[in-house]
Design a protein around this motif. Sequence first.
Motif, mmCIF file in Angstrom:
data_model
loop_
_atom_site.group_PDB
_atom_site.id
_atom_site.type_symbol
_atom_site.label_atom_id
_atom_site.label_comp_id
_atom_site.label_asym_id
_atom_site.label_seq_id
_atom_site.Cartn_x
_atom_site.Cartn_y
_atom_site.Cartn_z
ATOM 1 N N GLY A 13 0.817 -1.197 0.000
ATOM 2 C CA GLY A 13 0.000 0.000 0.000
ATOM 3 C C GLY A 13 0.852 1.249 0.000
ATOM 4 O O GLY A 13 2.071 1.200 0.211
ATOM 5 N N ALA A 14 0.205 2.402 -0.208
ATOM 6 C CA ALA A 14 0.950 3.659 -0.353
ATOM 7 C C ALA A 14 1.772 3.991 0.889
ATOM 8 O O ALA A 14 2.953 4.351 0.787
ATOM 9 C CB ALA A 14 -0.021 4.790 -0.666
ATOM 10 N N VAL A 15 1.176 3.877 2.059
ATOM 11 C CA VAL A 15 1.912 4.190 3.281
ATOM 12 C C VAL A 15 2.994 3.148 3.539
ATOM 13 O O VAL A 15 4.127 3.479 3.917
ATOM 14 C CB VAL A 15 0.954 4.291 4.484
ATOM 15 C CG1 VAL A 15 1.743 4.410 5.787
ATOM 16 C CG2 VAL A 15 0.022 5.490 4.326
ATOM 17 N N GLN A 16 2.662 1.879 3.294
ATOM 18 C CA GLN A 16 3.640 0.814 3.533
ATOM 19 C C GLN A 16 4.881 0.994 2.658
ATOM 20 O O GLN A 16 5.992 0.654 3.074
ATOM 21 C CB GLN A 16 3.012 -0.557 3.277
ATOM 22 C CG GLN A 16 1.885 -0.931 4.233
ATOM 23 C CD GLN A 16 0.519 -0.503 3.731
ATOM 24 O OE1 GLN A 16 0.255 0.669 3.544
ATOM 25 N NE2 GLN A 16 -0.348 -1.477 3.504
ATOM 26 N N GLU A 17 4.715 1.527 1.457
ATOM 27 C CA GLU A 17 5.855 1.721 0.556
ATOM 28 C C GLU A 17 6.898 2.669 1.144
ATOM 29 O O GLU A 17 8.073 2.609 0.764
ATOM 30 C CB GLU A 17 5.385 2.275 -0.793
ATOM 31 C CG GLU A 17 4.811 1.227 -1.725
ATOM 32 C CD GLU A 17 4.540 1.804 -3.104
ATOM 33 O OE1 GLU A 17 4.583 3.051 -3.254
ATOM 34 O OE2 GLU A 17 4.282 1.015 -4.032
#
Length: 271
Positions: A13-17
């Motif tokens: 996901g965007a935050v996980q990246e």
Amino acid sequence: MAGMADRVKAELGAVQETLFIPLAARARETCRRRPVLRDPKAAQILASVDYDAQKYGRGLGGRVTVLRTVIFDGWVSDFLSAHPGGTVVELGTGLNTRFERVGDGQAHWIDLDLPDTIELRRRFFADSGHRRMVAASVLDQDWVPAVQESPGPYFFAAEGVLAYLDQAPQVIARIARTFPGALIAFDTYSQRTLEQQHKLAARKNMDARWAWSCDDPRTLESLGLEVVQQVAVTRPPAGVRARLPRRYRYALPLARRIAGDLATVTLFRAR
């Protein structure tokens, strides 16, 4: 080094990246002639993963991120010296390698993150008698029993995580209620810095945006905490400053004059 075709695909996901920001910073630091920290595992992982270096590589995070990590490492090391056999809980662990850097062979360790991140993490790390990866959201409570099964006392480290959560105060308060006496360390950012992060993320075409700011971490004592130590990344503890290479010691005062304290890192104790 793995070829591009052989690299591990990271479907996050965007935050996980954003886990690639500190990973790349530690890998670059390790390759310097006089590194502030050595993290060969980070360099190995970075060489093995297919990630967007334009977004998450050089120029984003950098030395500030490394200094933040060194501060966390020091506090965890102090905790383990005082409490061998205690438990360290990494909230939003990403691809952190703190266990490899400061683990003492006796400590118990829980690496907590969302399922997609833990799936990627398992490509490079394995559970053991002293280490366990837990796939869960820090916003939920289903991970709490896994921590309670591990021996106390507890040290919760949330590095580069809570700023992405508008529910951060509720998360902090829940940990404080559930684990009285635990140490809890995390970084906070002012509203001004949050706005700057939004502008930078837009320029980098990143979807991840910070959602929570805190101008004064001492106001969080109302959540059931007491401040043990508080430092700015640009003004690290004396023990950290003494170990810094000359390039850091010269750059920090200039960075502070230009950009302020950037990030505050606070060690709390749950009442």
